[in-house]
Design a protein around this motif. Structure first.
Motif, PDB file in Angstrom:
ATOM      1  N   UNK A  12       0.797  -1.225   0.000  1.00  0.00           N
ATOM      2  CA  UNK A  12       0.000   0.000   0.000  1.00  0.00           C
ATOM      3  C   UNK A  12       0.830   1.276   0.000  1.00  0.00           C
ATOM      4  N   UNK A  13       2.149   1.154   0.106  1.00  0.00           N
ATOM      5  CA  UNK A  13       2.974   2.358  -0.035  1.00  0.00           C
ATOM      6  C   UNK A  13       3.194   2.708  -1.498  1.00  0.00           C
ATOM      7  N   UNK A  14       2.827   1.803  -2.398  1.00  0.00           N
ATOM      8  CA  UNK A  14       2.896   2.072  -3.843  1.00  0.00           C
ATOM      9  C   UNK A  14       1.638   2.844  -4.234  1.00  0.00           C
ATOM     10  N   UNK A  15       1.773   4.049  -4.777  1.00  0.00           N
ATOM     11  CA  UNK A  15       0.602   4.868  -5.094  1.00  0.00           C
ATOM     12  C   UNK A  15      -0.389   4.221  -6.068  1.00  0.00           C
ATOM     13  N   UNK A  16       0.059   3.274  -6.883  1.00  0.00           N
ATOM     14  CA  UNK A  16      -0.842   2.619  -7.838  1.00  0.00           C
ATOM     15  C   UNK A  16      -1.663   1.505  -7.199  1.00  0.00           C
ATOM     16  N   UNK A  17      -1.280   1.072  -6.020  1.00  0.00           N
ATOM     17  CA  UNK A  17      -1.934  -0.084  -5.399  1.00  0.00           C
ATOM     18  C   UNK A  17      -3.414   0.119  -5.096  1.00  0.00           C
ATOM     19  N   UNK A  18      -3.848   1.210  -4.479  1.00  0.00           N
ATOM     20  CA  UNK A  18      -5.278   1.332  -4.173  1.00  0.00           C
ATOM     21  C   UNK A  18      -6.170   1.181  -5.411  1.00  0.00           C
ATOM     22  N   UNK A  19      -5.807   1.824  -6.512  1.00  0.00           N
ATOM     23  CA  UNK A  19      -6.610   1.698  -7.726  1.00  0.00           C
ATOM     24  C   UNK A  19      -6.659   0.251  -8.217  1.00  0.00           C
ATOM     25  N   UNK A  20      -5.503  -0.434  -8.151  1.00  0.00           N
ATOM     26  CA  UNK A  20      -5.439  -1.827  -8.590  1.00  0.00           C
ATOM     27  C   UNK A  20      -6.289  -2.725  -7.704  1.00  0.00           C
ATOM     28  N   UNK A  21      -6.222  -2.518  -6.395  1.00  0.00           N
ATOM     29  CA  UNK A  21      -7.010  -3.330  -5.464  1.00  0.00           C
ATOM     30  C   UNK A  21      -8.502  -3.093  -5.686  1.00  0.00           C
ATOM     31  N   UNK A  22      -8.907  -1.839  -5.803  1.00  0.00           N
ATOM     32  CA  UNK A  22     -10.318  -1.517  -6.025  1.00  0.00           C
ATOM     33  C   UNK A  22     -10.819  -2.149  -7.322  1.00  0.00           C
ATOM     34  N   UNK A  23     -10.031  -2.018  -8.385  1.00  0.00           N
ATOM     35  CA  UNK A  23     -10.430  -2.618  -9.666  1.00  0.00           C
ATOM     36  C   UNK A  23     -10.572  -4.128  -9.544  1.00  0.00           C
ATOM     37  N   UNK A  24      -9.653  -4.763  -8.817  1.00  0.00           N
ATOM     38  CA  UNK A  24      -9.698  -6.210  -8.615  1.00  0.00           C
ATOM     39  C   UNK A  24     -10.963  -6.614  -7.868  1.00  0.00           C
ATOM     40  N   UNK A  25     -11.280  -5.902  -6.807  1.00  0.00           N
ATOM     41  CA  UNK A  25     -12.464  -6.228  -6.002  1.00  0.00           C
ATOM     42  C   UNK A  25     -13.740  -6.012  -6.821  1.00  0.00           C
ATOM     43  N   UNK A  26     -13.814  -4.907  -7.522  1.00  0.00           N
ATOM     44  CA  UNK A  26     -15.007  -4.629  -8.332  1.00  0.00           C
ATOM     45  C   UNK A  26     -15.173  -5.652  -9.448  1.00  0.00           C
ATOM     46  N   UNK A  27     -14.059  -6.086 -10.035  1.00  0.00           N
ATOM     47  CA  UNK A  27     -14.131  -7.101 -11.086  1.00  0.00           C
ATOM     48  C   UNK A  27     -14.634  -8.430 -10.527  1.00  0.00           C
TER      49      UNK A  27
END
Length: 114
Positions: free
Chosen positions: A57-72
């Motif tokens: 979660x210290x990687x700025x791209x991680x939240x968007x990737x996690x959210x996209x994964x969960x929504x998918x």
């Protein structure tokens, strides 16, 4: 206890150990669909309604990737347990270096994705 969480999709950060792991376990026992997020591997109990996303979660791209994964996978997010943390125990507050403090600050205060 019935928290009326059956079928609710809950993201739990810091889910590999400690409070995050206990929260994820309780939520699955209450019937929630839990997506655990941690930079360390997450041990999911067999049969539990849980999936794991290994991510830093210290990687700025991680939240968007996690959210996209969960929504998918689940189509929605009903709740978030934002529990990620990483300050290692020390014998004294004065033993924490500036770099360690900054790394912990960055982990626990990452701004939400735009």
């Amino acid at each position: 206890m019935d928290l009326q969480l059956t079928g609710k999709v809950v993201v739990v950060t810091g889910a590999a150990s400690g409070i995050g792991q206990a929260s994820a376990r309780l939520l699955t026992e209450e019937g929630a669909v839990v997506v655990g997020v941690d930079r360390d591997p997450i041990d999911a109990e067999p049969g539990a309604h849980a999936t794991a996303v290994q991510a830093d979660l210290t990687d700025p791209a991680t939240p968007d990737r996690v959210i996209a994964n969960v929504l998918e996978q689940h189509g929605r997010i009903d709740a978030l347990v934002n529990n990620a943390g990483g300050l290692q125990a020390r014998t004294s507050f004065l033993d924490i270096t500036d770099e360690q403090w900054l790394a912990t600050f960055n982990l626990t205060s990452t701004p939400p994705a735009a």
